[in-house]
Design a protein around this motif. Sequence first.
Motif, PDB file in Angstrom:
ATOM      1  N   LYS A  11     -11.933  25.429 -21.877  1.00  0.00           N
ATOM      2  CA  LYS A  11     -12.153  24.530 -23.009  1.00  0.00           C
ATOM      3  C   LYS A  11     -11.686  25.112 -24.337  1.00  0.00           C
ATOM      4  O   LYS A  11     -11.097  24.416 -25.153  1.00  0.00           O
ATOM      5  CB  LYS A  11     -13.629  24.145 -23.114  1.00  0.00           C
ATOM      6  CG  LYS A  11     -14.063  23.094 -22.145  1.00  0.00           C
ATOM      7  CD  LYS A  11     -15.497  22.684 -22.413  1.00  0.00           C
ATOM      8  CE  LYS A  11     -15.890  21.563 -21.466  1.00  0.00           C
ATOM      9  NZ  LYS A  11     -17.276  21.120 -21.724  1.00  0.00           N
ATOM     10  N   SER A  12     -11.943  26.397 -24.578  1.00  0.00           N
ATOM     11  CA  SER A  12     -11.565  26.971 -25.873  1.00  0.00           C
ATOM     12  C   SER A  12     -10.050  27.021 -26.032  1.00  0.00           C
ATOM     13  O   SER A  12      -9.531  26.706 -27.104  1.00  0.00           O
ATOM     14  CB  SER A  12     -12.181  28.357 -26.067  1.00  0.00           C
ATOM     15  OG  SER A  12     -11.737  29.252 -25.076  1.00  0.00           O
ATOM     16  N   ASP A  13      -9.309  27.388 -24.971  1.00  0.00           N
ATOM     17  CA  ASP A  13      -7.849  27.380 -25.046  1.00  0.00           C
ATOM     18  C   ASP A  13      -7.329  25.961 -25.251  1.00  0.00           C
ATOM     19  O   ASP A  13      -6.412  25.733 -26.037  1.00  0.00           O
ATOM     20  CB  ASP A  13      -7.225  27.969 -23.783  1.00  0.00           C
ATOM     21  CG  ASP A  13      -7.259  29.477 -23.743  1.00  0.00           C
ATOM     22  OD1 ASP A  13      -7.702  30.108 -24.724  1.00  0.00           O
ATOM     23  OD2 ASP A  13      -6.826  30.048 -22.713  1.00  0.00           O
ATOM     24  N   ARG A  15      -8.757  23.467 -26.772  1.00  0.00           N
ATOM     25  CA  ARG A  15      -8.968  23.075 -28.171  1.00  0.00           C
ATOM     26  C   ARG A  15      -7.938  23.729 -29.090  1.00  0.00           C
ATOM     27  O   ARG A  15      -7.386  23.083 -29.982  1.00  0.00           O
ATOM     28  CB  ARG A  15     -10.380  23.428 -28.619  1.00  0.00           C
ATOM     29  CG  ARG A  15     -11.422  22.446 -28.154  1.00  0.00           C
ATOM     30  CD  ARG A  15     -12.746  22.687 -28.859  1.00  0.00           C
ATOM     31  NE  ARG A  15     -13.359  23.925 -28.399  1.00  0.00           N
ATOM     32  CZ  ARG A  15     -14.289  23.986 -27.452  1.00  0.00           C
ATOM     33  NH1 ARG A  15     -14.720  22.885 -26.889  1.00  0.00           N
ATOM     34  NH2 ARG A  15     -14.794  25.143 -27.093  1.00  0.00           N
ATOM     35  N   GLU A  46     -15.070  24.876 -18.090  1.00  0.00           N
ATOM     36  CA  GLU A  46     -15.796  25.833 -18.930  1.00  0.00           C
ATOM     37  C   GLU A  46     -15.083  27.172 -18.860  1.00  0.00           C
ATOM     38  O   GLU A  46     -14.612  27.583 -17.790  1.00  0.00           O
ATOM     39  CB  GLU A  46     -17.246  25.978 -18.465  1.00  0.00           C
ATOM     40  CG  GLU A  46     -18.081  24.717 -18.582  1.00  0.00           C
ATOM     41  CD  GLU A  46     -18.277  24.258 -20.021  1.00  0.00           C
ATOM     42  OE1 GLU A  46     -18.306  25.112 -20.927  1.00  0.00           O
ATOM     43  OE2 GLU A  46     -18.390  23.044 -20.232  1.00  0.00           O
ATOM     44  N   ASP A  47     -15.006  27.867 -19.979  1.00  0.00           N
ATOM     45  CA  ASP A  47     -14.303  29.157 -20.030  1.00  0.00           C
ATOM     46  C   ASP A  47     -14.825  30.141 -18.989  1.00  0.00           C
ATOM     47  O   ASP A  47     -14.053  30.890 -18.396  1.00  0.00           O
ATOM     48  CB  ASP A  47     -14.431  29.784 -21.422  1.00  0.00           C
ATOM     49  CG  ASP A  47     -13.702  28.986 -22.479  1.00  0.00           C
ATOM     50  OD1 ASP A  47     -12.703  28.309 -22.155  1.00  0.00           O
ATOM     51  OD2 ASP A  47     -14.131  29.038 -23.642  1.00  0.00           O
TER      52      ASP A  47
END
Length: 132
Positions: A11-13, A15, A46-47
Amino acid sequence: MHDTTPILLGKSDFRILKHHIAHLSADESLSALLLLCELRSAIVVEDEILPENCVRLNSTIKIREWPSNVIREFSIVPPESADLKRKRISFLDPWGAAFIGLSKTEKIEREINGNSRCFEIIDVRPLNTQLN
């Protein structure tokens, strides 16, 4: 080959990639077209559950080009951290965009800098650790 399999992203990548692509100029957007297409079909997780052998931001990868058997190693980083002397390539560069979201042992065919090439991902590791 990778062309029929969606990429896998944390998810963080996801975004970060979407944010950078949304703020590109018209000239820059051409270099990120491959990545944008991949993001549309990406599987976002999820990461914490993203497999360690998956290419993500700040990964160092070792790839083999076919049929030449040339081996290359470089890190995929955000544009502001790109540094060719240190083999750190932006995820907006055709080389970075081609591999983000793929996994170790995956084979793909990509057009990079106007040439169609086949690659195998030999190894994936976090940016500051040593490859096997």
